[in-house]
Design a protein around this motif. Structure first.
Motif, PDB file in Angstrom:
ATOM      1  N   ALA A  20       0.860  -1.181   0.000  1.00 30.90           N
ATOM      2  CA  ALA A  20       0.000   0.000   0.000  1.00 30.90           C
ATOM      3  C   ALA A  20       0.899   1.234   0.000  1.00 30.90           C
ATOM      4  CB  ALA A  20      -0.907   0.010   1.222  1.00 30.90           C
ATOM      5  N   VAL A  21       0.649   2.155  -0.922  1.00 28.01           N
ATOM      6  CA  VAL A  21       1.494   3.343  -1.049  1.00 28.01           C
ATOM      7  C   VAL A  21       0.624   4.578  -1.233  1.00 28.01           C
ATOM      8  CG1 VAL A  21       1.723   3.006  -3.549  1.00 28.01           C
ATOM      9  CG2 VAL A  21       3.436   4.355  -2.325  1.00 28.01           C
ATOM     10  N   GLN A  22       1.080   5.685  -0.675  1.00 26.19           N
ATOM     11  CA  GLN A  22       0.356   6.943  -0.837  1.00 26.19           C
ATOM     12  C   GLN A  22       0.440   7.419  -2.285  1.00 26.19           C
ATOM     13  OE1 GLN A  22       2.676   8.700   2.604  1.00 26.19           O
ATOM     14  NE2 GLN A  22       0.848   9.959   2.659  1.00 26.19           N
ATOM     15  N   LYS A  43      -8.385   8.021   1.842  1.00 25.20           N
ATOM     16  CA  LYS A  43      -9.466   7.876   0.875  1.00 25.20           C
ATOM     17  C   LYS A  43      -8.958   7.040  -0.294  1.00 25.20           C
ATOM     18  CE  LYS A  43      -9.778  12.287   0.384  1.00 25.20           C
ATOM     19  NZ  LYS A  43     -10.182  13.636  -0.091  1.00 25.20           N
ATOM     20  N   PRO A  44      -9.859   6.413  -1.045  1.00 25.51           N
ATOM     21  CA  PRO A  44      -9.423   5.589  -2.185  1.00 25.51           C
ATOM     22  C   PRO A  44      -8.541   6.335  -3.175  1.00 25.51           C
ATOM     23  CG  PRO A  44     -11.739   5.202  -1.718  1.00 25.51           C
ATOM     24  CD  PRO A  44     -11.313   6.333  -0.833  1.00 25.51           C
ATOM     25  N   SER A  45      -8.792   7.639  -3.352  1.00 23.44           N
ATOM     26  CA  SER A  45      -7.993   8.419  -4.295  1.00 23.44           C
ATOM     27  C   SER A  45      -6.589   8.720  -3.767  1.00 23.44           C
ATOM     28  CB  SER A  45      -8.702   9.738  -4.618  1.00 23.44           C
ATOM     29  OG  SER A  45      -8.935  10.480  -3.428  1.00 23.44           O
ATOM     30  N   ASP A  46      -6.391   8.548  -2.446  1.00 27.51           N
ATOM     31  CA  ASP A  46      -5.083   8.825  -1.837  1.00 27.51           C
ATOM     32  C   ASP A  46      -4.234   7.567  -1.695  1.00 27.51           C
ATOM     33  OD1 ASP A  46      -6.002  11.416  -1.479  1.00 27.51           O
ATOM     34  OD2 ASP A  46      -6.759  10.991   0.535  1.00 27.51           O
ATOM     35  N   LEU A  47      -4.739   6.455  -2.174  1.00 25.52           N
ATOM     36  CA  LEU A  47      -4.102   5.172  -1.884  1.00 25.52           C
ATOM     37  C   LEU A  47      -3.964   4.338  -3.152  1.00 25.52           C
ATOM     38  CD1 LEU A  47      -3.138   3.433   0.561  1.00 25.52           C
ATOM     39  CD2 LEU A  47      -5.445   2.512   0.670  1.00 25.52           C
ATOM     40  N   GLU A  48      -2.840   3.659  -3.253  1.00 30.86           N
ATOM     41  CA  GLU A  48      -2.601   2.735  -4.355  1.00 30.86           C
ATOM     42  C   GLU A  48      -2.180   1.400  -3.758  1.00 30.86           C
ATOM     43  OE1 GLU A  48      -0.470   2.929  -8.750  1.00 30.86           O
ATOM     44  OE2 GLU A  48       0.368   4.086  -7.093  1.00 30.86           O
ATOM     45  N   ILE A  49      -2.830   0.328  -4.180  1.00 29.80           N
ATOM     46  CA  ILE A  49      -2.542  -0.992  -3.623  1.00 29.80           C
ATOM     47  C   ILE A  49      -2.187  -1.952  -4.748  1.00 29.80           C
ATOM     48  CG2 ILE A  49      -3.465  -2.954  -2.341  1.00 29.80           C
ATOM     49  CD1 ILE A  49      -5.317  -1.081  -0.879  1.00 29.80           C
ATOM     50  N   ARG A  64      -1.083  -7.256  -9.927  1.00 31.61           N
ATOM     51  CA  ARG A  64      -2.080  -6.305 -10.399  1.00 31.61           C
ATOM     52  C   ARG A  64      -2.244  -5.166  -9.398  1.00 31.61           C
ATOM     53  NH1 ARG A  64      -7.686  -6.846  -9.079  1.00 31.61           N
ATOM     54  NH2 ARG A  64      -8.027  -8.188  -7.277  1.00 31.61           N
ATOM     55  N   VAL A  65      -2.669  -4.034  -9.910  1.00 29.04           N
ATOM     56  CA  VAL A  65      -2.940  -2.858  -9.085  1.00 29.04           C
ATOM     57  C   VAL A  65      -4.451  -2.706  -8.973  1.00 29.04           C
ATOM     58  CG1 VAL A  65      -2.618  -0.373  -8.831  1.00 29.04           C
ATOM     59  CG2 VAL A  65      -0.800  -1.764  -9.842  1.00 29.04           C
ATOM     60  N   LEU A  66      -4.952  -2.596  -7.762  1.00 33.18           N
ATOM     61  CA  LEU A  66      -6.394  -2.497  -7.553  1.00 33.18           C
ATOM     62  C   LEU A  66      -6.926  -1.179  -8.105  1.00 33.18           C
ATOM     63  CD1 LEU A  66      -6.850  -3.855  -3.900  1.00 33.18           C
ATOM     64  CD2 LEU A  66      -6.732  -5.115  -6.054  1.00 33.18           C
ATOM     65  N   THR A  67      -8.117  -1.228  -8.680  1.00 34.70           N
ATOM     66  CA  THR A  67      -8.768  -0.018  -9.155  1.00 34.70           C
ATOM     67  C   THR A  67      -9.267   0.792  -7.956  1.00 34.70           C
ATOM     68  OG1 THR A  67     -10.947  -1.074  -9.293  1.00 34.70           O
ATOM     69  CG2 THR A  67      -9.503  -1.231 -11.236  1.00 34.70           C
ATOM     70  N   GLU A  68      -9.650   2.032  -8.208  1.00 30.96           N
ATOM     71  CA  GLU A  68     -10.137   2.887  -7.124  1.00 30.96           C
ATOM     72  C   GLU A  68     -11.407   2.313  -6.499  1.00 30.96           C
ATOM     73  OE1 GLU A  68     -11.536   7.520  -6.626  1.00 30.96           O
ATOM     74  OE2 GLU A  68      -9.776   7.069  -7.861  1.00 30.96           O
ATOM     75  N   GLN A  69     -12.247   1.676  -7.322  1.00 31.29           N
ATOM     76  CA  GLN A  69     -13.458   1.052  -6.785  1.00 31.29           C
ATOM     77  C   GLN A  69     -13.104  -0.136  -5.886  1.00 31.29           C
ATOM     78  OE1 GLN A  69     -13.002   1.821 -10.008  1.00 31.29           O
ATOM     79  NE2 GLN A  69     -14.394   3.597 -10.098  1.00 31.29           N
ATOM     80  N   GLU A  70     -12.108  -0.918  -6.285  1.00 34.08           N
ATOM     81  CA  GLU A  70     -11.688  -2.058  -5.464  1.00 34.08           C
ATOM     82  C   GLU A  70     -11.055  -1.583  -4.157  1.00 34.08           C
ATOM     83  OE1 GLU A  70     -10.539  -5.690  -8.442  1.00 34.08           O
ATOM     84  OE2 GLU A  70      -9.280  -3.901  -8.574  1.00 34.08           O
ATOM     85  N   VAL A  71     -10.259  -0.511  -4.222  1.00 34.06           N
ATOM     86  CA  VAL A  71      -9.657   0.040  -3.000  1.00 34.06           C
ATOM     87  C   VAL A  71     -10.745   0.534  -2.060  1.00 34.06           C
ATOM     88  CG1 VAL A  71      -8.192   1.872  -2.070  1.00 34.06           C
ATOM     89  CG2 VAL A  71      -7.503   0.660  -4.140  1.00 34.06           C
ATOM     90  N   ASP A  72     -11.775   1.180  -2.612  1.00 29.35           N
ATOM     91  CA  ASP A  72     -12.896   1.653  -1.797  1.00 29.35           C
ATOM     92  C   ASP A  72     -13.590   0.480  -1.118  1.00 29.35           C
ATOM     93  OD1 ASP A  72     -14.716   3.499  -0.736  1.00 29.35           O
ATOM     94  OD2 ASP A  72     -16.134   3.144  -2.368  1.00 29.35           O
TER      95      ASP A  72
END
Length: 279
Positions: free
Chosen positions: A51-53, A244-250, A261-269
């Motif tokens: 998980a990264v900002q 928030k989902p927009s502040d996070l990349e997983i 794979r990198v999770l989409t913003e909907q998946e992070v939410d």
């Protein structure tokens, strides 16, 4: 030149100070923290995630174009903390290394091979005056699945000086020390919750105790949700903010799919919502 200061000794990468320090290499480590982002990685039983900002440099920037995660091969990828330009240069080199390995050997390169290969290259950058260390730390995550060998998730960390080591959990970037302390505390708590029989089954070598590093953590079994919870929890703890989902990349690799794979913003939410319900 006065002894005990960096005056004169920080002008060349190959000149040691009287204290035995290479200041240019230390400056590269400071460059990793310069963007102010933190990446936290955790390896579970059947998955590994980072998980990264995500910080946008300008309000006009397209969010999808800002990313610290990159796929290297089908099963492996990296997340970098530090200078984005240096990170992209390392990604291009790694993709070439992974492609060449697959062409010559007929199977995907192990995560350990790619990590140690890049570490060797980084170390050479500290030996020559006409080069500079790249100001980026990379977290390697992937799935190794080889007959007669290790099969499971892998996590490695490579720093600008060329130091490479495998981890159960680690952090990189602006607040890496605080994040690693938080992870160690939580994993220690989870280890204490295990029964004595489970601890014996997961016991590790006592070499670390004899070396003076304290009691080592055993390889604690973590589910996919627990792995994600630890990574996101550590990030929230060091940033002291509700992510928030927009502040996070997983980025994640699981046993089910065995692909990076990198999770989409909907998946992070969805992940954040699921973890908040568990709390």
């Amino acid at each position: 030149m006065s002894r005990g200061t960096s005056a004169g000794y920080d002008r060349h990468i190959t000149v040691f100070s009287p204290e035995g320090r290479l200041f240019q290499v230390e400056y590269a480590f400071k460059a990793v923290k310069l963007p102010g982002t933190t990446a936290v990685a955790v390896r579970g039983t059947q998955c590994v995630c980072v998980a990264v900002q995500r910080k946008l440099p300008d309000r006009l920037v397209e969010p999808d174009s800002v990313s610290s995660a990159a796929r290297i091969s089908e099963q492996h990828g990296v997340v970098f903390a530090g200078l984005a330009t240096d990170g992209r240069a390392q990604v291009q080199r790694l993709r070439a290394e992974a492609s060449e390995f697959r062409y010559e050997n007929g199977y995907e390169a192990p995560v350990s091979y790619l990590a140690t290969r890049l570490a060797d290259i980084n170390q050479v950058y500290t030996q020559h005056a006409y080069m500079r260390p790249l100001g980026v730390t990379l977290l390697f995550l992937g799935w190794d699945d080889h007959e007669g060998g290790y099969s499971g998730p892998r996590l490695y960390k490579v720093d600008p000086a060329g130091y490479c080591i495998g981890y159960r959990a680690c952090a990189a970037g602006a607040k890496d020390v605080e994040a690693q302390n938080w992870l160690e505390k939580r994993l220690r708590e989870k280890q204490e919750e295990l029964s004595e029989e489970q601890r014996d089954r997961l016991a590790v070598s006592g070499a670390a105790v004899q070396a003076g590093y304290g009691a080592p953590l055993c390889d604690i079994p973590l589910s996919d949700d627990e792995t994600l919870e630890l990574a996101i929890g550590a990030l929230q703890s060091v940033t002291s903010a509700e992510l928030k989902p927009s502040d996070l990349e997983i980025a994640i690799v699981t046993k089910e799919k065995k692909r990076f794979r990198v999770l989409t913003e909907q998946e992070v939410d969805g992940v954040l919502h699921r973890l908040s319900e568990r709390d």
